[in-house]
Design a protein around this motif. Structure first.
Motif, PDB file in Angstrom:
ATOM      1  N   VAL A  28      33.659 -76.288  21.895  1.00 11.58           N
ATOM      2  CA  VAL A  28      32.863 -75.495  22.520  1.00 11.58           C
ATOM      3  C   VAL A  28      33.697 -74.644  23.543  1.00 11.58           C
ATOM      4  O   VAL A  28      34.459 -75.389  24.331  1.00 11.58           O
ATOM      5  CB  VAL A  28      31.695 -76.245  23.093  1.00 11.58           C
ATOM      6  CG1 VAL A  28      30.825 -75.463  24.266  1.00 11.58           C
ATOM      7  CG2 VAL A  28      30.826 -77.218  22.454  1.00 11.58           C
ATOM      8  N   PRO A  29      33.499 -73.258  23.454  1.00 12.50           N
ATOM      9  CA  PRO A  29      34.508 -72.551  24.092  1.00 12.50           C
ATOM     10  C   PRO A  29      33.716 -72.587  25.915  1.00 12.50           C
ATOM     11  O   PRO A  29      32.714 -72.534  25.984  1.00 12.50           O
ATOM     12  CB  PRO A  29      34.212 -71.110  23.960  1.00 12.50           C
ATOM     13  CG  PRO A  29      33.536 -71.202  22.390  1.00 12.50           C
ATOM     14  CD  PRO A  29      32.890 -72.444  22.304  1.00 12.50           C
ATOM     15  N   LEU A  30      34.798 -72.724  26.663  1.00 12.20           N
ATOM     16  CA  LEU A  30      34.357 -72.882  28.068  1.00 12.20           C
ATOM     17  C   LEU A  30      35.259 -72.006  28.913  1.00 12.20           C
ATOM     18  O   LEU A  30      36.515 -71.976  28.818  1.00 12.20           O
ATOM     19  CB  LEU A  30      34.792 -74.319  28.557  1.00 12.20           C
ATOM     20  CG  LEU A  30      34.730 -74.542  30.020  1.00 12.20           C
ATOM     21  CD1 LEU A  30      33.224 -74.561  30.392  1.00 12.20           C
ATOM     22  CD2 LEU A  30      35.333 -76.039  30.304  1.00 12.20           C
ATOM     23  N   ALA A  31      34.538 -71.156  29.579  1.00  9.50           N
ATOM     24  CA  ALA A  31      35.495 -70.019  30.544  1.00  9.50           C
ATOM     25  C   ALA A  31      34.592 -70.308  32.015  1.00  9.50           C
ATOM     26  O   ALA A  31      33.483 -69.530  32.094  1.00  9.50           O
ATOM     27  CB  ALA A  31      35.145 -68.588  30.011  1.00  9.50           C
ATOM     28  N   GLY A  32      35.247 -70.705  32.768  1.00  9.80           N
ATOM     29  CA  GLY A  32      34.764 -71.011  34.249  1.00  9.80           C
ATOM     30  C   GLY A  32      34.034 -72.236  34.368  1.00  9.80           C
ATOM     31  O   GLY A  32      34.496 -73.155  34.950  1.00  9.80           O
ATOM     32  N   GLY A  33      33.053 -72.665  33.681  1.00 13.42           N
ATOM     33  CA  GLY A  33      32.540 -73.813  33.646  1.00 13.42           C
ATOM     34  C   GLY A  33      31.172 -74.039  34.516  1.00 13.42           C
ATOM     35  O   GLY A  33      30.922 -75.076  35.049  1.00 13.42           O
ATOM     36  N   THR A  34      30.806 -72.854  35.404  1.00 12.73           N
ATOM     37  CA  THR A  34      29.936 -72.919  36.552  1.00 12.73           C
ATOM     38  C   THR A  34      28.676 -73.737  36.245  1.00 12.73           C
ATOM     39  O   THR A  34      27.996 -74.292  36.843  1.00 12.73           O
ATOM     40  CB  THR A  34      29.666 -71.431  36.836  1.00 12.73           C
ATOM     41  OG1 THR A  34      30.780 -70.934  37.356  1.00 12.73           O
ATOM     42  CG2 THR A  34      28.508 -71.599  38.089  1.00 12.73           C
ATOM     43  N   ASP A  35      28.310 -73.507  34.667  1.00 12.89           N
ATOM     44  CA  ASP A  35      27.033 -74.077  34.422  1.00 12.89           C
ATOM     45  C   ASP A  35      27.160 -75.330  33.493  1.00 12.89           C
ATOM     46  O   ASP A  35      26.083 -75.824  33.117  1.00 12.89           O
ATOM     47  CB  ASP A  35      26.311 -73.078  33.484  1.00 12.89           C
ATOM     48  CG  ASP A  35      25.829 -71.784  34.078  1.00 12.89           C
ATOM     49  OD1 ASP A  35      25.604 -71.672  35.311  1.00 12.89           O
ATOM     50  OD2 ASP A  35      25.744 -70.658  33.468  1.00 12.89           O
ATOM     51  N   LEU A  36      28.435 -75.856  33.336  1.00 12.39           N
ATOM     52  CA  LEU A  36      28.762 -76.882  32.737  1.00 12.39           C
ATOM     53  C   LEU A  36      28.200 -78.201  33.105  1.00 12.39           C
ATOM     54  O   LEU A  36      27.623 -79.030  32.591  1.00 12.39           O
ATOM     55  CB  LEU A  36      30.260 -77.125  32.695  1.00 12.39           C
ATOM     56  CG  LEU A  36      30.684 -78.295  31.928  1.00 12.39           C
ATOM     57  CD1 LEU A  36      30.188 -78.335  30.458  1.00 12.39           C
ATOM     58  CD2 LEU A  36      32.234 -78.540  31.844  1.00 12.39           C
ATOM     59  N   TYR A  37      28.343 -78.596  34.173  1.00 14.29           N
ATOM     60  CA  TYR A  37      28.089 -79.672  34.896  1.00 14.29           C
ATOM     61  C   TYR A  37      26.471 -79.834  35.229  1.00 14.29           C
ATOM     62  O   TYR A  37      25.853 -80.876  34.671  1.00 14.29           O
ATOM     63  CB  TYR A  37      28.945 -80.095  36.255  1.00 14.29           C
ATOM     64  CG  TYR A  37      30.179 -80.528  36.124  1.00 14.29           C
ATOM     65  CD1 TYR A  37      30.572 -81.533  35.628  1.00 14.29           C
ATOM     66  CD2 TYR A  37      30.939 -79.488  36.484  1.00 14.29           C
ATOM     67  CE1 TYR A  37      31.862 -81.859  35.317  1.00 14.29           C
ATOM     68  CE2 TYR A  37      32.382 -79.519  36.242  1.00 14.29           C
ATOM     69  CZ  TYR A  37      32.675 -80.998  35.733  1.00 14.29           C
ATOM     70  OH  TYR A  37      34.030 -81.187  35.397  1.00 14.29           O
ATOM     71  N   PRO A  38      25.709 -78.990  35.511  1.00 16.74           N
ATOM     72  CA  PRO A  38      24.181 -79.120  35.259  1.00 16.74           C
ATOM     73  C   PRO A  38      23.600 -79.323  34.105  1.00 16.74           C
ATOM     74  O   PRO A  38      22.805 -79.960  33.633  1.00 16.74           O
ATOM     75  CB  PRO A  38      23.761 -77.652  36.004  1.00 16.74           C
ATOM     76  CG  PRO A  38      24.727 -77.238  36.764  1.00 16.74           C
ATOM     77  CD  PRO A  38      26.304 -77.591  36.169  1.00 16.74           C
ATOM     78  N   ALA A  39      24.281 -78.645  33.051  1.00 14.41           N
ATOM     79  CA  ALA A  39      23.942 -78.620  31.599  1.00 14.41           C
ATOM     80  C   ALA A  39      24.253 -80.091  31.019  1.00 14.41           C
ATOM     81  O   ALA A  39      23.758 -80.601  30.346  1.00 14.41           O
ATOM     82  CB  ALA A  39      24.599 -77.752  30.719  1.00 14.41           C
ATOM     83  N   LEU A  40      25.155 -80.757  31.828  1.00 11.32           N
ATOM     84  CA  LEU A  40      25.313 -82.181  31.110  1.00 11.32           C
ATOM     85  C   LEU A  40      24.607 -83.177  31.788  1.00 11.32           C
ATOM     86  O   LEU A  40      24.687 -84.650  31.545  1.00 11.32           O
ATOM     87  CB  LEU A  40      27.133 -82.522  31.583  1.00 11.32           C
ATOM     88  CG  LEU A  40      28.050 -81.733  30.851  1.00 11.32           C
ATOM     89  CD1 LEU A  40      29.494 -81.946  31.207  1.00 11.32           C
ATOM     90  CD2 LEU A  40      27.778 -81.944  29.375  1.00 11.32           C
ATOM     91  N   ALA A  41      24.024 -82.761  32.793  1.00 11.00           N
ATOM     92  CA  ALA A  41      23.331 -83.881  33.686  1.00 11.00           C
ATOM     93  C   ALA A  41      22.001 -84.462  32.637  1.00 11.00           C
ATOM     94  O   ALA A  41      21.314 -83.512  32.060  1.00 11.00           O
ATOM     95  CB  ALA A  41      22.574 -83.517  34.741  1.00 11.00           C
ATOM     96  N   PRO A  42      21.706 -85.668  32.911  1.00 13.93           N
ATOM     97  CA  PRO A  42      20.640 -86.185  31.938  1.00 13.93           C
ATOM     98  C   PRO A  42      19.470 -85.793  32.456  1.00 13.93           C
ATOM     99  O   PRO A  42      19.043 -85.951  33.546  1.00 13.93           O
ATOM    100  CB  PRO A  42      20.748 -87.852  32.232  1.00 13.93           C
ATOM    101  CG  PRO A  42      21.996 -87.889  33.350  1.00 13.93           C
ATOM    102  CD  PRO A  42      22.533 -86.744  33.402  1.00 13.93           C
ATOM    103  N   SER A  43      18.822 -85.187  31.647  1.00 12.96           N
ATOM    104  CA  SER A  43      17.279 -84.649  32.134  1.00 12.96           C
ATOM    105  C   SER A  43      16.527 -84.462  30.698  1.00 12.96           C
ATOM    106  O   SER A  43      17.315 -84.347  29.563  1.00 12.96           O
ATOM    107  CB  SER A  43      17.616 -83.292  32.899  1.00 12.96           C
ATOM    108  OG  SER A  43      17.647 -82.163  32.327  1.00 12.96           O
ATOM    109  N   PRO A  44      15.393 -84.094  30.649  1.00  7.91           N
ATOM    110  CA  PRO A  44      14.427 -83.562  29.948  1.00  7.91           C
ATOM    111  C   PRO A  44      15.135 -82.386  29.350  1.00  7.91           C
ATOM    112  O   PRO A  44      14.701 -82.137  27.865  1.00  7.91           O
ATOM    113  CB  PRO A  44      13.059 -83.653  30.214  1.00  7.91           C
ATOM    114  CG  PRO A  44      13.089 -84.200  31.531  1.00  7.91           C
ATOM    115  CD  PRO A  44      14.540 -84.227  32.109  1.00  7.91           C
TER     116      PRO A  44
END
Length: 102
Positions: A28-44
């Motif tokens: 998966v290409p990653l540039a910056g990662g600002t949205d990465l950690y919220p996307a990895l959080a366990p949630s519905p």
């Protein structure tokens, strides 16, 4: 555990993506990662990035910066995919040209 590989150039990034696709691996290409950690959080609504590798594009200098150019005889601004918001805020752009970014 998340594995990250860093691309050294655009050609390197494309080759790594092609190799991963040929091996049926998820890179998966990653540039910056600002949205990465919220996307990895366990949630519905989690996006399910588990089990993939990340391709860090942050070293691709060609994808950074803001330039005034001409396209079909019209002045345009080209904003690189790795350009940071702070760079946009400091850019010497005539007022009104970037209303869409407000």
């Amino acid at each position: 555990m998340i594995e990250t590989v860093r691309a050294r150039s655009i050609d390197d990034a494309l080759a790594r993506m092609a190799d991963a696709a040929a091996a049926r691996e998820r890179l998966v290409p990653l540039a910056g990662g600002t949205d990465l950690y919220p996307a990895l959080a366990p949630s519905p609504n989690a996006t399910g990035f588990g089990g993939c590798r990340w391709l860090d594009l942050s070293a691709l200098a060609d994808w950074r910066g803001i330039r005034a150019e001409t396209l079909d005889s019209r002045p345009v601004w080209r904003i690189g995919a790795l350009t940071r918001w702070a760079e946009l805020a400091r850019a010497p752009v005539p007022p009104g040209d970037w209303r869409a970014l407000a």
